[in-house]
Design an enzyme around this catalytic site. Structure first.
Site, short mmCIF file in Angstrom:
data_model
loop_
_atom_site.label_atom_id
_atom_site.label_comp_id
_atom_site.label_asym_id
_atom_site.label_seq_id
_atom_site.Cartn_x
_atom_site.Cartn_y
_atom_site.Cartn_z
N ASP A 25 0.84 -1.20 0.00
CA ASP A 25 0.00 0.00 0.00
C ASP A 25 0.87 1.26 0.00
O ASP A 25 1.63 1.48 0.95
CB ASP A 25 -0.91 -0.03 1.24
CG ASP A 25 -2.03 1.00 1.14
OD1 ASP A 25 -1.91 1.95 0.35
OD2 ASP A 25 -3.03 0.83 1.86
N ASP A 26 0.78 2.04 -1.04
CA ASP A 26 1.53 3.30 -1.18
C ASP A 26 3.04 3.09 -1.34
O ASP A 26 3.84 3.96 -1.00
CB ASP A 26 1.29 4.25 0.02
CG ASP A 26 -0.14 4.76 0.11
OD1 ASP A 26 -0.97 4.35 -0.72
OD2 ASP A 26 -0.43 5.56 1.02
N CYS A 69 -6.27 4.24 -2.87
CA CYS A 69 -6.55 2.87 -2.42
C CYS A 69 -7.81 2.20 -2.94
O CYS A 69 -7.75 1.16 -3.58
CB CYS A 69 -6.60 2.85 -0.90
SG CYS A 69 -5.07 3.39 -0.15
N ARG A 126 -8.09 -1.08 -5.67
CA ARG A 126 -8.51 -2.44 -5.30
C ARG A 126 -9.74 -2.88 -6.09
O ARG A 126 -9.89 -4.05 -6.46
CB ARG A 126 -8.76 -2.51 -3.80
CG ARG A 126 -7.44 -2.43 -3.04
CD ARG A 126 -7.54 -1.63 -1.75
NE ARG A 126 -6.23 -0.99 -1.52
CZ ARG A 126 -5.22 -1.58 -0.90
NH1 ARG A 126 -5.36 -2.79 -0.42
NH2 ARG A 126 -4.07 -0.95 -0.77
N LYS A 183 -5.57 -5.49 3.95
CA LYS A 183 -6.51 -4.36 3.80
C LYS A 183 -7.52 -4.62 2.68
O LYS A 183 -7.15 -5.01 1.58
CB LYS A 183 -5.69 -3.10 3.51
CG LYS A 183 -6.52 -1.91 3.08
CD LYS A 183 -5.67 -0.67 3.19
CE LYS A 183 -6.11 0.40 2.23
NZ LYS A 183 -5.29 1.61 2.37
N HIS A 191 -10.89 -2.42 1.95
CA HIS A 191 -11.19 -1.06 1.45
C HIS A 191 -12.15 -1.01 0.27
O HIS A 191 -12.09 -0.10 -0.56
CB HIS A 191 -9.89 -0.30 1.14
CG HIS A 191 -9.98 1.13 1.57
ND1 HIS A 191 -8.94 2.01 1.52
CD2 HIS A 191 -11.04 1.83 2.06
CE1 HIS A 191 -9.34 3.19 1.96
NE2 HIS A 191 -10.62 3.11 2.29
N SER A 242 -8.20 1.86 5.52
CA SER A 242 -6.82 2.24 5.81
C SER A 242 -6.55 2.30 7.30
O SER A 242 -7.46 2.53 8.10
CB SER A 242 -6.51 3.60 5.19
OG SER A 242 -6.65 3.52 3.80
N HIS A 266 1.57 2.26 3.96
CA HIS A 266 0.63 3.37 4.22
C HIS A 266 0.84 3.82 5.66
O HIS A 266 1.07 3.01 6.55
CB HIS A 266 -0.80 2.83 4.04
CG HIS A 266 -1.86 3.88 4.00
ND1 HIS A 266 -2.23 4.59 5.11
CD2 HIS A 266 -2.65 4.31 2.98
CE1 HIS A 266 -3.21 5.43 4.76
NE2 HIS A 266 -3.48 5.28 3.48
N ASP A 298 -0.51 -0.64 -4.67
CA ASP A 298 -1.85 -0.16 -5.07
C ASP A 298 -1.83 1.21 -5.71
O ASP A 298 -2.73 1.58 -6.44
CB ASP A 298 -2.80 -0.16 -3.86
CG ASP A 298 -2.47 0.91 -2.84
OD1 ASP A 298 -1.30 1.31 -2.71
OD2 ASP A 298 -3.40 1.37 -2.14
N ASN A 299 -0.80 1.98 -5.41
CA ASN A 299 -0.64 3.32 -6.01
C ASN A 299 0.74 3.83 -5.62
O ASN A 299 1.47 3.18 -4.86
CB ASN A 299 -1.75 4.29 -5.56
CG ASN A 299 -1.95 4.36 -4.06
OD1 ASN A 299 -2.95 3.87 -3.54
ND2 ASN A 299 -1.00 4.94 -3.33
N LYS A 301 1.31 9.55 -5.25
CA LYS A 301 -0.09 9.19 -4.91
C LYS A 301 -1.05 10.37 -5.09
O LYS A 301 -0.72 11.51 -4.76
CB LYS A 301 -0.11 8.73 -3.45
CG LYS A 301 -1.49 8.42 -2.91
CD LYS A 301 -1.42 7.93 -1.47
CE LYS A 301 -2.80 7.65 -0.93
NZ LYS A 301 -2.78 6.99 0.39
MG MG Z 1 -2.70 3.12 -1.25
#
Ligand code: MG
Length: 462
Positions: free
Chosen positions: A45-46, A85, A89, A138, A140, A163, A221, A273-274, A294
Protein backbone atom coordinates in the site's frame (compact mmCIF):
# COMPACT_ATOMS: atom_id res chain seq x y z
CA UNK A 1 4.03 -41.34 -54.43
CA UNK A 2 1.92 -44.58 -54.09
CA UNK A 3 -1.23 -44.58 -51.92
CA UNK A 4 0.43 -47.10 -49.53
CA UNK A 5 3.37 -44.76 -49.06
CA UNK A 6 1.00 -41.79 -48.47
CA UNK A 7 -0.82 -43.77 -45.73
CA UNK A 8 2.42 -44.65 -44.00
CA UNK A 9 3.47 -41.04 -44.14
CA UNK A 10 0.16 -39.87 -42.68
CA UNK A 11 0.34 -42.57 -39.97
CA UNK A 12 3.87 -41.53 -39.16
CA UNK A 13 2.71 -37.93 -38.94
CA UNK A 14 -0.14 -38.80 -36.60
CA UNK A 15 2.13 -40.94 -34.45
CA UNK A 16 4.66 -38.15 -34.29
CA UNK A 17 1.96 -35.61 -33.33
CA UNK A 18 0.40 -37.83 -30.68
CA UNK A 19 3.88 -38.74 -29.45
CA UNK A 20 4.82 -35.08 -29.15
CA UNK A 21 1.57 -34.26 -27.33
CA UNK A 22 2.12 -37.21 -24.98
CA UNK A 23 5.68 -36.18 -24.23
CA UNK A 24 4.53 -32.63 -23.57
CA UNK A 25 1.97 -34.00 -21.13
CA UNK A 26 4.70 -36.06 -19.42
CA UNK A 27 6.88 -32.96 -19.32
CA UNK A 28 4.06 -30.98 -17.73
CA UNK A 29 3.61 -33.73 -15.16
CA UNK A 30 7.38 -33.70 -14.44
CA UNK A 31 7.25 -30.00 -13.91
CA UNK A 32 4.45 -30.50 -11.43
CA UNK A 33 2.01 -28.48 -13.53
CA UNK A 34 -1.65 -29.03 -13.28
CA UNK A 35 -4.44 -27.36 -15.18
CA UNK A 36 -5.26 -25.01 -12.37
CA UNK A 37 -2.28 -23.14 -10.95
CA UNK A 38 -2.36 -21.37 -7.59
CA UNK A 39 -2.33 -17.58 -7.49
CA UNK A 40 -0.82 -15.24 -4.92
CA UNK A 41 -1.09 -11.46 -5.16
CA UNK A 42 1.08 -9.50 -2.74
CA UNK A 43 -0.20 -5.94 -2.80
CA UNK A 44 1.72 -3.26 -0.92
CA UNK A 45 0.00 0.00 0.00
CA UNK A 46 1.53 3.30 -1.18
CA UNK A 47 4.86 1.67 -2.09
CA UNK A 48 6.62 3.90 -4.62
CA UNK A 49 8.32 3.03 -7.90
CA UNK A 50 11.72 3.69 -6.32
CA UNK A 51 11.26 1.88 -2.98
CA UNK A 52 12.74 -1.53 -3.81
CA UNK A 53 16.40 -2.14 -4.51
CA UNK A 54 15.54 -3.88 -7.80
CA UNK A 55 13.80 -0.67 -8.92
CA UNK A 56 16.70 1.53 -7.95
CA UNK A 57 16.48 2.30 -4.23
CA UNK A 58 19.91 2.37 -2.60
CA UNK A 59 18.49 3.11 0.84
CA UNK A 60 16.03 0.25 1.19
CA UNK A 61 17.32 -3.28 1.01
CA UNK A 62 14.86 -5.80 -0.45
CA UNK A 63 16.84 -8.95 -1.26
CA UNK A 64 13.85 -11.31 -1.37
CA UNK A 65 11.77 -9.19 -3.73
CA UNK A 66 14.89 -8.57 -5.82
CA UNK A 67 15.42 -12.33 -6.06
CA UNK A 68 11.77 -12.76 -7.03
CA UNK A 69 12.38 -10.30 -9.88
CA UNK A 70 15.65 -12.02 -10.86
CA UNK A 71 13.86 -15.37 -11.01
CA UNK A 72 10.87 -13.94 -12.89
CA UNK A 73 9.75 -10.80 -14.71
CA UNK A 74 10.15 -7.23 -13.63
CA UNK A 75 7.74 -4.84 -15.34
CA UNK A 76 9.02 -1.30 -15.81
CA UNK A 77 5.69 0.03 -17.07
CA UNK A 78 3.25 -1.61 -14.68
CA UNK A 79 0.20 0.45 -13.70
CA UNK A 80 -2.33 0.45 -11.01
CA UNK A 81 -5.56 1.64 -12.58
CA UNK A 82 -5.91 4.33 -9.89
CA UNK A 83 -3.84 6.71 -7.81
CA UNK A 84 -5.49 5.90 -4.46
CA UNK A 85 -6.55 2.87 -2.42
CA UNK A 86 -10.24 2.04 -2.95
CA UNK A 87 -10.39 2.44 -6.73
CA UNK A 88 -7.09 0.60 -7.10
CA UNK A 89 -8.51 -2.44 -5.30
CA UNK A 90 -11.81 -2.23 -7.17
CA UNK A 91 -9.83 -2.38 -10.41
CA UNK A 92 -7.64 -5.28 -9.32
CA UNK A 93 -10.56 -7.45 -8.23
CA UNK A 94 -12.95 -6.68 -11.11
CA UNK A 95 -10.52 -6.30 -14.01
CA UNK A 96 -12.12 -2.94 -14.79
CA UNK A 97 -11.32 0.73 -14.59
CA UNK A 98 -12.69 1.80 -11.19
CA UNK A 99 -15.09 4.28 -12.75
CA UNK A 100 -16.77 1.39 -14.60
CA UNK A 101 -17.77 -0.21 -11.29
CA UNK A 102 -18.47 3.20 -9.77
CA UNK A 103 -15.83 3.09 -7.06
CA UNK A 104 -13.58 5.95 -8.18
CA UNK A 105 -12.95 7.50 -4.73
CA UNK A 106 -11.62 6.47 -1.34
CA UNK A 107 -14.21 5.10 1.11
CA UNK A 108 -14.18 6.03 4.78
CA UNK A 109 -15.54 4.02 7.72
CA UNK A 110 -19.35 3.47 7.72
CA UNK A 111 -19.67 4.48 4.08
CA UNK A 112 -23.03 3.35 2.68
CA UNK A 113 -21.35 2.28 -0.56
CA UNK A 114 -19.04 -0.54 -1.50
CA UNK A 115 -18.46 -3.19 -4.11
CA UNK A 116 -21.65 -4.32 -5.83
CA UNK A 117 -22.78 -7.90 -5.36
CA UNK A 118 -23.45 -7.91 -9.10
CA UNK A 119 -19.73 -7.71 -9.78
CA UNK A 120 -17.93 -11.01 -10.23
CA UNK A 121 -14.74 -10.55 -8.25
CA UNK A 122 -11.54 -12.36 -9.13
CA UNK A 123 -12.14 -14.57 -6.08
CA UNK A 124 -15.67 -15.43 -7.26
CA UNK A 125 -14.38 -16.15 -10.73
CA UNK A 126 -11.77 -18.57 -9.37
CA UNK A 127 -14.32 -20.21 -7.09
CA UNK A 128 -16.09 -21.43 -10.25
CA UNK A 129 -12.97 -23.56 -10.74
CA UNK A 130 -12.90 -24.89 -7.19
CA UNK A 131 -10.31 -22.54 -5.69
CA UNK A 132 -9.87 -21.96 -1.98
CA UNK A 133 -9.67 -18.19 -1.50
CA UNK A 134 -8.40 -15.87 1.22
CA UNK A 135 -8.09 -12.13 1.58
CA UNK A 136 -5.48 -11.25 4.17
CA UNK A 137 -4.86 -7.57 4.82
CA UNK A 138 -6.51 -4.36 3.80
CA UNK A 139 -9.85 -4.60 1.99
CA UNK A 140 -11.19 -1.06 1.45
CA UNK A 141 -14.12 -1.93 -0.80
CA UNK A 142 -16.72 -1.20 1.86
CA UNK A 143 -16.81 -1.97 5.60
CA UNK A 144 -20.55 -2.67 5.88
CA UNK A 145 -21.29 -6.41 6.15
CA UNK A 146 -22.64 -6.87 2.61
CA UNK A 147 -19.36 -5.50 1.24
CA UNK A 148 -16.88 -7.59 3.24
CA UNK A 149 -14.55 -10.04 1.46
CA UNK A 150 -16.48 -13.03 2.81
CA UNK A 151 -19.50 -11.79 0.83
CA UNK A 152 -17.47 -11.40 -2.36
CA UNK A 153 -15.83 -14.73 -3.01
CA UNK A 154 -13.29 -15.04 -0.22
CA UNK A 155 -13.62 -18.08 2.03
CA UNK A 156 -11.47 -16.43 4.66
CA UNK A 157 -10.65 -12.87 5.68
CA UNK A 158 -8.18 -11.51 8.21
CA UNK A 159 -7.39 -7.82 8.08
CA UNK A 160 -8.45 -4.20 8.21
CA UNK A 161 -11.62 -3.08 6.44
CA UNK A 162 -10.00 0.22 5.35
CA UNK A 163 -6.82 2.24 5.81
CA UNK A 164 -4.87 2.15 9.06
CA UNK A 165 -5.16 5.96 9.39
CA UNK A 166 -8.94 6.01 9.60
CA UNK A 167 -9.90 5.90 13.25
CA UNK A 168 -13.15 7.74 14.06
CA UNK A 169 -14.26 9.21 17.39
CA UNK A 170 -14.97 6.25 19.70
CA UNK A 171 -14.19 3.92 16.83
CA UNK A 172 -10.52 2.93 16.58
CA UNK A 173 -9.39 0.94 13.54
CA UNK A 174 -10.56 -2.68 13.95
CA UNK A 175 -8.93 -5.98 12.96
CA UNK A 176 -11.45 -8.42 11.53
CA UNK A 177 -11.46 -12.18 11.14
CA UNK A 178 -14.09 -13.21 8.63
CA UNK A 179 -16.89 -10.89 9.80
CA UNK A 180 -15.99 -10.47 13.49
CA UNK A 181 -13.91 -7.73 15.07
CA UNK A 182 -11.16 -9.48 17.01
CA UNK A 183 -9.04 -6.50 18.07
CA UNK A 184 -9.78 -2.78 18.36
CA UNK A 185 -7.67 -0.74 18.10
CA UNK A 186 -5.57 -3.02 15.96
CA UNK A 187 -1.98 -3.42 17.18
CA UNK A 188 -0.08 -2.25 14.14
CA UNK A 189 3.52 -3.09 15.16
CA UNK A 190 3.04 -6.79 14.51
CA UNK A 191 0.49 -6.55 11.72
CA UNK A 192 2.73 -7.44 8.77
CA UNK A 193 4.11 -10.41 10.69
CA UNK A 194 0.63 -11.59 11.65
CA UNK A 195 -0.59 -11.26 8.07
CA UNK A 196 2.40 -13.36 7.05
CA UNK A 197 1.64 -16.19 9.49
CA UNK A 198 -2.00 -16.16 8.39
CA UNK A 199 -0.90 -16.35 4.76
CA UNK A 200 1.55 -19.19 5.42
CA UNK A 201 -1.14 -21.08 7.35
CA UNK A 202 -3.62 -20.64 4.48
CA UNK A 203 -1.09 -21.98 1.95
CA UNK A 204 -0.30 -24.96 4.17
CA UNK A 205 -3.97 -25.76 4.71
CA UNK A 206 -4.71 -25.68 0.99
CA UNK A 207 -1.56 -27.28 -0.36
CA UNK A 208 -3.56 -30.07 -2.00
CA UNK A 209 -6.07 -27.97 -3.89
CA UNK A 210 -5.88 -24.85 -6.07
CA UNK A 211 -5.88 -21.64 -4.07
CA UNK A 212 -5.94 -17.88 -4.50
CA UNK A 213 -4.29 -15.81 -1.80
CA UNK A 214 -4.75 -12.06 -1.89
CA UNK A 215 -2.27 -10.63 0.62
CA UNK A 216 -2.90 -6.88 0.72
CA UNK A 217 -0.46 -5.35 3.17
CA UNK A 218 -1.66 -2.44 5.28
CA UNK A 219 1.73 -0.73 4.93
CA UNK A 220 3.80 1.23 4.00
CA UNK A 221 0.63 3.37 4.22
CA UNK A 222 0.91 5.66 7.26
CA UNK A 223 0.92 5.37 10.26
CA UNK A 224 4.06 3.27 9.86
CA UNK A 225 4.87 0.60 12.39
CA UNK A 226 7.15 -2.41 12.79
CA UNK A 227 8.06 -4.76 15.59
CA UNK A 228 11.42 -4.58 17.38
CA UNK A 229 12.78 -7.25 15.05
CA UNK A 230 12.65 -4.83 12.10
CA UNK A 231 13.11 -1.49 13.83
CA UNK A 232 16.24 0.44 12.84
CA UNK A 233 17.23 -2.01 10.09
CA UNK A 234 17.23 0.21 7.05
CA UNK A 235 19.05 3.33 5.96
CA UNK A 236 15.71 4.94 5.17
CA UNK A 237 14.26 5.26 8.68
CA UNK A 238 10.95 3.76 9.73
CA UNK A 239 9.61 3.81 6.16
CA UNK A 240 12.53 1.66 5.03
CA UNK A 241 12.10 -0.68 8.03
CA UNK A 242 8.46 -1.23 7.07
CA UNK A 243 9.36 -2.02 3.45
CA UNK A 244 12.14 -4.37 4.60
CA UNK A 245 9.58 -6.15 6.78
CA UNK A 246 7.37 -6.61 3.70
CA UNK A 247 10.43 -7.95 1.89
CA UNK A 248 10.95 -10.49 4.69
CA UNK A 249 7.27 -11.42 4.48
CA UNK A 250 7.53 -11.98 0.72
CA UNK A 251 10.47 -14.30 1.34
CA UNK A 252 8.39 -16.28 3.85
CA UNK A 253 5.62 -16.75 1.26
CA UNK A 254 8.04 -17.81 -1.50
CA UNK A 255 9.91 -20.17 0.87
CA UNK A 256 6.64 -21.76 1.96
CA UNK A 257 5.62 -22.39 -1.64
CA UNK A 258 9.03 -23.84 -2.44
CA UNK A 259 9.21 -26.08 0.62
CA UNK A 260 5.75 -27.50 -0.16
CA UNK A 261 6.78 -28.12 -3.79
CA UNK A 262 4.13 -25.65 -4.98
CA UNK A 263 6.49 -23.11 -6.53
CA UNK A 264 6.34 -24.69 -10.00
CA UNK A 265 2.57 -24.44 -9.94
CA UNK A 266 2.01 -21.01 -8.42
CA UNK A 267 1.98 -17.60 -10.05
CA UNK A 268 3.01 -14.93 -7.56
CA UNK A 269 2.51 -11.24 -8.34
CA UNK A 270 4.06 -8.43 -6.29
CA UNK A 271 2.70 -4.91 -6.84
CA UNK A 272 1.62 -1.72 -5.13
CA UNK A 273 -1.85 -0.16 -5.07
CA UNK A 274 -0.64 3.32 -6.01
CA UNK A 275 2.40 5.58 -5.83
CA UNK A 276 4.05 7.01 -2.72
CA UNK A 277 2.38 9.53 -0.44
CA UNK A 278 4.90 12.31 -0.96
CA UNK A 279 3.34 14.81 1.44
CA UNK A 280 4.19 12.41 4.29
CA UNK A 281 7.83 13.30 3.55
CA UNK A 282 10.16 10.85 5.35
CA UNK A 283 7.16 8.65 6.18
CA UNK A 284 6.26 8.37 2.51
CA UNK A 285 8.12 6.64 -0.31
CA UNK A 286 9.77 7.74 -3.53
CA UNK A 287 8.71 7.35 -7.14
CA UNK A 288 11.85 8.79 -8.72
CA UNK A 289 12.60 9.22 -11.56
CA UNK A 290 8.85 9.46 -12.09
CA UNK A 291 6.95 12.70 -11.61
CA UNK A 292 4.90 13.25 -8.44
CA UNK A 293 3.13 10.48 -6.48
CA UNK A 294 -0.09 9.19 -4.91
CA UNK A 295 -3.25 11.08 -5.70
CA UNK A 296 -2.10 12.28 -9.11
CA UNK A 297 -2.22 10.94 -12.65
CA UNK A 298 1.44 11.78 -13.22
CA UNK A 299 3.47 8.60 -13.63
CA UNK A 300 4.49 8.60 -9.96
CA UNK A 301 0.87 8.25 -8.91
CA UNK A 302 0.00 5.16 -10.91
CA UNK A 303 3.14 3.49 -12.26
CA UNK A 304 4.26 1.07 -9.56
CA UNK A 305 6.60 -1.87 -9.07
CA UNK A 306 5.18 -5.01 -10.70
CA UNK A 307 6.87 -8.42 -10.54
CA UNK A 308 5.67 -11.86 -11.62
CA UNK A 309 7.24 -15.12 -10.41
CA UNK A 310 6.49 -18.67 -11.47
CA UNK A 311 9.66 -20.78 -11.60
CA UNK A 312 9.78 -23.05 -14.64
CA UNK A 313 6.96 -21.22 -16.38
CA UNK A 314 8.06 -17.59 -16.43
CA UNK A 315 11.52 -17.12 -17.89
CA UNK A 316 14.16 -15.89 -15.46
CA UNK A 317 15.42 -12.34 -15.27
CA UNK A 318 13.16 -10.79 -17.90
CA UNK A 319 12.63 -7.03 -17.85
CA UNK A 320 9.41 -6.18 -19.66
CA UNK A 321 8.86 -2.61 -20.84
CA UNK A 322 5.34 -3.05 -22.16
CA UNK A 323 2.29 -1.45 -20.56
CA UNK A 324 0.66 -3.89 -18.15
CA UNK A 325 -1.92 -3.06 -15.49
CA UNK A 326 -3.42 -4.60 -12.39
CA UNK A 327 -6.69 -4.89 -14.35
CA UNK A 328 -4.98 -7.47 -16.57
CA UNK A 329 -4.60 -9.98 -13.77
CA UNK A 330 -8.32 -10.77 -13.83
CA UNK A 331 -8.56 -12.08 -17.41
CA UNK A 332 -5.06 -13.56 -17.23
CA UNK A 333 -5.80 -15.60 -14.11
CA UNK A 334 -9.15 -16.64 -15.63
CA UNK A 335 -7.40 -17.96 -18.72
CA UNK A 336 -4.80 -19.83 -16.66
CA UNK A 337 -7.43 -21.35 -14.40
CA UNK A 338 -9.79 -22.21 -17.26
CA UNK A 339 -12.50 -19.96 -15.80
CA UNK A 340 -14.98 -18.34 -18.15
CA UNK A 341 -15.07 -14.56 -18.09
CA UNK A 342 -18.49 -12.99 -17.63
CA UNK A 343 -19.90 -12.28 -21.10
CA UNK A 344 -22.67 -9.88 -20.10
CA UNK A 345 -20.39 -6.95 -19.25
CA UNK A 346 -17.25 -5.15 -20.30
CA UNK A 347 -13.98 -6.21 -18.69
CA UNK A 348 -11.22 -3.67 -19.37
CA UNK A 349 -8.22 -5.85 -18.50
CA UNK A 350 -6.42 -7.93 -21.12
CA UNK A 351 -4.97 -11.40 -21.06
CA UNK A 352 -1.23 -10.80 -20.77
CA UNK A 353 -0.04 -14.42 -20.88
CA UNK A 354 2.16 -13.76 -23.93
CA UNK A 355 4.03 -11.10 -21.93
CA UNK A 356 4.27 -13.22 -18.78
CA UNK A 357 5.60 -16.30 -20.47
CA UNK A 358 8.13 -14.38 -22.54
CA UNK A 359 6.80 -15.24 -25.98
CA UNK A 360 8.61 -12.81 -28.23
CA UNK A 361 7.84 -10.43 -29.72
CA UNK A 362 4.97 -9.83 -27.33
CA UNK A 363 3.56 -6.36 -27.12
CA UNK A 364 1.09 -4.78 -24.75
CA UNK A 365 -2.49 -5.64 -25.67
CA UNK A 366 -3.53 -2.13 -24.56
CA UNK A 367 -3.80 0.14 -27.58
CA UNK A 368 -4.46 2.81 -24.96
CA UNK A 369 -4.28 2.97 -21.17
CA UNK A 370 -6.38 5.55 -19.34
CA UNK A 371 -5.56 7.61 -16.27
CA UNK A 372 -8.68 8.58 -14.36
CA UNK A 373 -8.74 10.72 -11.24
CA UNK A 374 -12.18 10.06 -9.73
CA UNK A 375 -14.49 10.69 -12.69
CA UNK A 376 -12.05 12.90 -14.60
CA UNK A 377 -10.18 11.43 -17.51
CA UNK A 378 -6.86 13.22 -17.05
CA UNK A 379 -4.47 11.35 -19.36
CA UNK A 380 -4.05 8.54 -21.86
CA UNK A 381 -1.01 6.50 -22.84
CA UNK A 382 -0.45 4.66 -26.10
CA UNK A 383 2.94 3.02 -26.59
CA UNK A 384 5.59 5.53 -25.59
CA UNK A 385 3.24 8.54 -25.82
CA UNK A 386 1.30 10.03 -22.95
CA UNK A 387 -1.19 12.80 -23.54
CA UNK A 388 -2.09 14.76 -20.41
CA UNK A 389 -5.42 16.55 -20.80
CA UNK A 390 -6.11 19.97 -19.39
CA UNK A 391 -7.21 19.65 -15.79
CA UNK A 392 -6.85 21.34 -12.44
CA UNK A 393 -4.13 20.33 -10.01
CA UNK A 394 -5.38 18.42 -6.98
CA UNK A 395 -5.45 21.49 -4.75
CA UNK A 396 -7.49 23.24 -7.44
CA UNK A 397 -5.03 26.14 -7.59
CA UNK A 398 -3.36 25.49 -10.93
CA UNK A 399 -4.56 24.65 -14.40
CA UNK A 400 -2.39 21.95 -15.91
CA UNK A 401 -2.46 22.45 -19.68
CA UNK A 402 -2.73 19.73 -22.30
CA UNK A 403 0.71 18.25 -22.93
CA UNK A 404 2.29 15.37 -24.81
CA UNK A 405 5.21 13.41 -23.38
CA UNK A 406 7.48 10.79 -24.89
CA UNK A 407 7.89 8.48 -21.88
CA UNK A 408 10.69 6.56 -23.58
CA UNK A 409 13.01 9.57 -23.65
CA UNK A 410 11.34 11.64 -20.93
CA UNK A 411 10.26 9.34 -18.11
CA UNK A 412 9.92 12.34 -15.75
CA UNK A 413 7.29 14.09 -17.92
CA UNK A 414 9.29 17.29 -18.15
CA UNK A 415 8.99 18.38 -21.79
CA UNK A 416 5.81 18.92 -23.74
CA UNK A 417 6.32 17.82 -27.34
CA UNK A 418 2.77 18.29 -28.60
CA UNK A 419 3.78 21.00 -31.08
CA UNK A 420 6.23 18.59 -32.79
CA UNK A 421 3.77 15.69 -32.98
CA UNK A 422 0.29 16.98 -33.84
CA UNK A 423 -0.69 13.69 -35.49
CA UNK A 424 0.16 11.78 -32.30
CA UNK A 425 -1.99 14.20 -30.31
CA UNK A 426 -4.87 13.61 -32.76
CA UNK A 427 -4.48 9.84 -32.53
CA UNK A 428 -4.48 9.88 -28.71
CA UNK A 429 -7.42 12.32 -28.66
CA UNK A 430 -9.41 9.78 -30.65
CA UNK A 431 -8.88 7.26 -27.82
CA UNK A 432 -9.93 9.92 -25.33
CA UNK A 433 -13.16 10.63 -27.22
CA UNK A 434 -13.92 6.91 -27.38
CA UNK A 435 -13.41 6.56 -23.63
CA UNK A 436 -15.48 9.66 -22.87
CA UNK A 437 -18.40 8.00 -24.66
CA UNK A 438 -17.82 4.72 -22.84
CA UNK A 439 -17.06 5.77 -19.24
CA UNK A 440 -17.60 9.50 -19.23
CA UNK A 441 -15.42 12.39 -18.18
CA UNK A 442 -16.41 15.03 -15.64
CA UNK A 443 -13.91 17.43 -17.20
CA UNK A 444 -16.14 17.80 -20.25
CA UNK A 445 -19.45 17.02 -18.54
CA UNK A 446 -19.89 13.57 -20.11
CA UNK A 447 -21.65 10.94 -18.00
CA UNK A 448 -20.56 7.82 -19.97
CA UNK A 449 -22.80 4.99 -21.13
CA UNK A 450 -21.26 1.93 -19.59
CA UNK A 451 -20.78 2.48 -15.88
CA UNK A 452 -22.21 -0.11 -13.59
CA UNK A 453 -23.68 0.80 -10.19
CA UNK A 454 -21.65 0.23 -7.04
CA UNK A 455 -23.24 -1.47 -4.03
CA UNK A 456 -25.27 0.58 -1.55
CA UNK A 457 -26.80 -0.17 1.84
CA UNK A 458 -29.73 1.81 3.22
CA UNK A 459 -28.83 1.42 6.90
CA UNK A 460 -25.27 1.89 8.05
CA UNK A 461 -23.97 0.18 11.13
CA UNK A 462 -20.68 -0.09 12.95
MG1 MG B 1 -2.70 3.12 -1.25
Amino acid sequence: MSDAKKLVTRRQFLQATIGAAASMAVCDACAGRQETPNFVIIYADDLGYNDLSCYGSDLINTPRIDRMAAEGIKFTDFYSAAAVCTPSRAALLTGCYPIRVNLPSVLGPFSPIGISDREVTLAELLKTRGYATACIGKWHLGDQKPFLPTRHGFDYYFGLPYSNDMPRPNWPVPLIRNEQIIEQPVVQETLTERYTSEAVRFINRNRNRPFFLYLAHTMPHVPLSVSEKFAGRSKRGLYGDVVECIDWSTGEILDTLTSLGLDKNTLVIFASDNGPWLSMRENGGSALPLRDGKGTTWEGGMRVPGIAWWPGRIPKGVVCREVVSTIDLYPTFAALAGARLPTDRIIDGKDVRPLLFGNRPAISPHKAFFYYWKDELQAVRSGKWKLVLEHKSRDGKKVIPQQLFNLETDIGETTDVSAQYPSVVRRLMAYVEEMREDLGDALVGKPGKNRRPCGRVSVQSQ
